[in-house]
Design a protein around this motif. Structure first.
Motif, PDB file in Angstrom:
ATOM      1  N   ILE A   1      30.146  40.586  34.571  1.00  0.00           N
ATOM      2  CA  ILE A   1      30.256  41.895  34.457  1.00  0.00           C
ATOM      3  C   ILE A   1      30.339  42.832  35.838  1.00  0.00           C
ATOM      4  CG2 ILE A   1      29.321  43.993  33.390  1.00  0.00           C
ATOM      5  CD1 ILE A   1      28.327  42.339  31.054  1.00  0.00           C
ATOM      6  N   ALA A   2      29.075  42.536  36.589  1.00  0.00           N
ATOM      7  CA  ALA A   2      29.119  43.190  37.827  1.00  0.00           C
ATOM      8  C   ALA A   2      30.327  42.782  38.809  1.00  0.00           C
ATOM      9  CB  ALA A   2      27.676  42.892  38.378  1.00  0.00           C
ATOM     10  N   ILE A   3      30.565  41.722  38.832  1.00  0.00           N
ATOM     11  CA  ILE A   3      31.694  40.983  39.648  1.00  0.00           C
ATOM     12  C   ILE A   3      33.150  41.876  39.072  1.00  0.00           C
ATOM     13  CG2 ILE A   3      33.051  39.079  40.136  1.00  0.00           C
ATOM     14  CD1 ILE A   3      30.488  37.229  40.182  1.00  0.00           C
ATOM     15  N   GLU A   4      33.214  41.783  37.751  1.00  0.00           N
ATOM     16  CA  GLU A   4      34.467  42.392  37.259  1.00  0.00           C
ATOM     17  C   GLU A   4      34.281  43.883  37.788  1.00  0.00           C
ATOM     18  OE1 GLU A   4      34.404  41.253  33.322  1.00  0.00           O
ATOM     19  OE2 GLU A   4      35.443  39.050  34.013  1.00  0.00           O
ATOM     20  N   ALA A   5      33.270  44.717  37.704  1.00  0.00           N
ATOM     21  CA  ALA A   5      33.093  45.885  37.844  1.00  0.00           C
ATOM     22  C   ALA A   5      33.871  46.362  39.218  1.00  0.00           C
ATOM     23  CB  ALA A   5      31.864  46.568  37.679  1.00  0.00           C
ATOM     24  N   LEU A   6      33.656  45.229  40.327  1.00  0.00           N
ATOM     25  CA  LEU A   6      34.117  45.427  41.655  1.00  0.00           C
ATOM     26  C   LEU A   6      35.639  45.421  41.588  1.00  0.00           C
ATOM     27  CD1 LEU A   6      31.657  43.070  43.644  1.00  0.00           C
ATOM     28  CD2 LEU A   6      31.511  45.592  43.501  1.00  0.00           C
ATOM     29  N   GLY A   7      36.143  45.015  40.681  1.00  0.00           N
ATOM     30  CA  GLY A   7      37.578  44.559  40.634  1.00  0.00           C
ATOM     31  C   GLY A   7      38.066  43.200  40.962  1.00  0.00           C
ATOM     32  N   ALA A   8      37.140  42.245  40.933  1.00  0.00           N
ATOM     33  CA  ALA A   8      37.366  40.832  40.991  1.00  0.00           C
ATOM     34  C   ALA A   8      36.927  40.184  39.754  1.00  0.00           C
ATOM     35  CB  ALA A   8      36.133  40.238  42.144  1.00  0.00           C
ATOM     36  N   LYS A   9      37.436  38.995  39.944  1.00  0.00           N
ATOM     37  CA  LYS A   9      37.357  37.826  38.830  1.00  0.00           C
ATOM     38  C   LYS A   9      35.920  37.025  38.900  1.00  0.00           C
ATOM     39  CE  LYS A   9      42.306  37.332  38.034  1.00  0.00           C
ATOM     40  NZ  LYS A   9      42.642  37.545  39.535  1.00  0.00           N
ATOM     41  N   ALA A  10      35.631  36.473  37.972  1.00  0.00           N
ATOM     42  CA  ALA A  10      34.174  35.771  38.157  1.00  0.00           C
ATOM     43  C   ALA A  10      34.692  34.261  37.744  1.00  0.00           C
ATOM     44  CB  ALA A  10      33.172  36.242  37.368  1.00  0.00           C
ATOM     45  N   ALA A  11      34.258  33.513  38.599  1.00  0.00           N
ATOM     46  CA  ALA A  11      34.433  31.891  38.063  1.00  0.00           C
ATOM     47  C   ALA A  11      32.981  31.457  38.108  1.00  0.00           C
ATOM     48  CB  ALA A  11      35.104  31.091  39.440  1.00  0.00           C
ATOM     49  N   ILE A  12      32.562  31.083  36.987  1.00  0.00           N
ATOM     50  CA  ILE A  12      31.089  30.600  36.706  1.00  0.00           C
ATOM     51  C   ILE A  12      30.973  29.115  37.061  1.00  0.00           C
ATOM     52  CG2 ILE A  12      29.341  30.674  34.932  1.00  0.00           C
ATOM     53  CD1 ILE A  12      30.470  33.642  35.905  1.00  0.00           C
ATOM     54  N   GLY A  13      30.209  28.785  37.913  1.00  0.00           N
ATOM     55  CA  GLY A  13      29.916  27.322  37.946  1.00  0.00           C
ATOM     56  C   GLY A  13      29.147  27.133  39.357  1.00  0.00           C
ATOM     57  N   SER A  14      28.828  25.779  39.723  1.00  0.00           N
ATOM     58  CA  SER A  14      28.049  25.706  40.893  1.00  0.00           C
ATOM     59  C   SER A  14      28.801  25.070  42.005  1.00  0.00           C
ATOM     60  CB  SER A  14      27.102  24.487  40.324  1.00  0.00           C
ATOM     61  OG  SER A  14      26.192  24.259  41.256  1.00  0.00           O
ATOM     62  N   VAL A  15      28.390  25.479  43.256  1.00  0.00           N
ATOM     63  CA  VAL A  15      28.957  24.693  44.492  1.00  0.00           C
ATOM     64  C   VAL A  15      28.516  23.247  44.577  1.00  0.00           C
ATOM     65  CG1 VAL A  15      29.322  27.217  45.554  1.00  0.00           C
ATOM     66  CG2 VAL A  15      27.221  25.817  45.990  1.00  0.00           C
ATOM     67  N   GLU A  16      27.651  22.920  43.721  1.00  0.00           N
ATOM     68  CA  GLU A  16      27.119  21.426  43.826  1.00  0.00           C
ATOM     69  C   GLU A  16      28.174  20.614  42.989  1.00  0.00           C
ATOM     70  OE1 GLU A  16      23.023  20.870  43.889  1.00  0.00           O
ATOM     71  OE2 GLU A  16      22.428  22.779  43.631  1.00  0.00           O
ATOM     72  N   GLU A  17      29.098  21.170  42.384  1.00  0.00           N
ATOM     73  CA  GLU A  17      30.158  20.355  41.489  1.00  0.00           C
ATOM     74  C   GLU A  17      31.372  20.435  42.065  1.00  0.00           C
ATOM     75  OE1 GLU A  17      29.270  18.657  38.933  1.00  0.00           O
ATOM     76  OE2 GLU A  17      27.227  19.272  39.055  1.00  0.00           O
ATOM     77  N   VAL A  18      31.824  19.232  42.826  1.00  0.00           N
ATOM     78  CA  VAL A  18      33.036  19.253  43.613  1.00  0.00           C
ATOM     79  C   VAL A  18      34.471  19.452  42.646  1.00  0.00           C
ATOM     80  CG1 VAL A  18      34.540  17.671  44.851  1.00  0.00           C
ATOM     81  CG2 VAL A  18      32.263  17.809  45.388  1.00  0.00           C
TER      82      VAL A  18
END
Length: 298
Positions: A38-55
């Motif tokens: 929600i906070a990311i979208e409030a900035l006008g961006a999209k959110a990608a939910i996941g971990s940088v530990e997953e290639v």
């Protein structure tokens, strides 16, 4: 431009995402915390939910992007089970693989001052290794962002200031510390991601160069301790202090080695040979107001 930002809504990633959205770019912010969407979208961006530990997740998220900002997430130095070297190395390798597989052509990687050193740089030694891995990528233009010492790391000294009335460390004192604001780092990354580049480059980012004594004086004035001093202590005293507050001993040793390299000049040698033509806008006196607000809350 379609730009992917790692680091969720961290100290650098949030102002970076905000600036790029305001410039009209299509921004996706990677976060492992679904509650941040929600906070990311409030900035006008999209959110990608996941971990940088997953290639696989990184590769799919990076695919079709024009540019990517990569950073190693902060780890819990007080976790006795954390293998910091392995954690850092794994994520660096994940980025390299995902960049290669996704075909993204423009990257900014958050490295560090001292990344030119192959040894004796403590906890940041892995950044030398990650830069080398990323340098091997073909047909990808990469800026290695090498910020200096972060202003907000000074917050760690608040308990010491309150309990002992000093800042004590195995660096600083009469020696210069190049400081940097995350807002100035974000501005530099924004410039790099949106500027064409052919090949690889290093860019240092700093806001102000001050001795430890000058740093203590500026913070002291902000918190009402006008005689606040920066005391130089031994490596062993610094190590004992870090371990006494519960920090993992191996990581504490790595911090002490990094600080020692800063004090003896080896950590900053390449920085001083290639220092920024223009310093950042945020000076320590500006940050000291934020420091004082946090100091007075505790």
């Amino acid at each position: 431009m379609k730009i992917i930002i790692t680091g969720s809504l961290g100290n650098i990633s949030k102002p970076l995402a905000t600036a790029l959205v305001q410039k009209g770019h299509d921004i996706t912010v990677i976060t492992s915390d679904a509650e941040k969407q929600i906070a990311i979208e409030a900035l006008g961006a999209k959110a990608a939910i996941g971990s940088v530990e997953e290639v696989a997740f990184l590769t799919s998220t990076f695919t079709d992007a024009d540019a990517v900002y990569c950073m190693i997430p902060r780890a819990n130095y007080f976790d006795p089970n954390l293998d910091l070297d392995a954690f850092t190395r794994k994520i660096g390798n994940n980025y390299a693989e995902a960049i290669s597989k996704s075909g993204v052509k423009r990257v900014a990687f958050l490295s560090s001052i001292g990344a030119h050193l192959k040894e004796n740089s403590g906890i940041i030694q892995r950044y030398n290794e990650i830069e080398a891995v990323l340098n091997q990528l073909q047909d990808v233009s990469i800026t290695f962002m090498r910020p200096t010492s972060f202003y907000y790391n000074l917050l760690a000294y608040i308990p010491m200031i309150k309990n002992a009335g000093i800042i004590a460390a195995n660096y600083g004192a009469d020696q210069t510390i190049p400081w940097v604001s995350p807002n100035d780092i974000a501005e530099a990354i924004s410039e790099e991601l949106t500027t064409p580049l052919d090949g690889k480059k290093v860019r240092y980012v700093a806001s102000e160069e001050l001795t430890g004594d000058e740093t203590a004086r500026t913070l002291g004035e902000a918190i009402g301790i006008t005689d606040l001093k920066w005391k130089l202590v031994s490596d062993q005293e610094t190590l004992d202090s870090l371990v006494s507050i519960g920090m993992q001993p191996k990581i504490a040793q790595g911090l002490v080695e990094m600080y020692a390299a800063l004090y003896n000049g080896s950590l900053g040698e390449d920085y001083y040979n290639n220092r920024p033509a223009v310093m950042g806008k945020v000076k320590l006196a500006d940050y000291a107001k934020e420091f004082a607000a946090i100091y007075n809350q505790n």
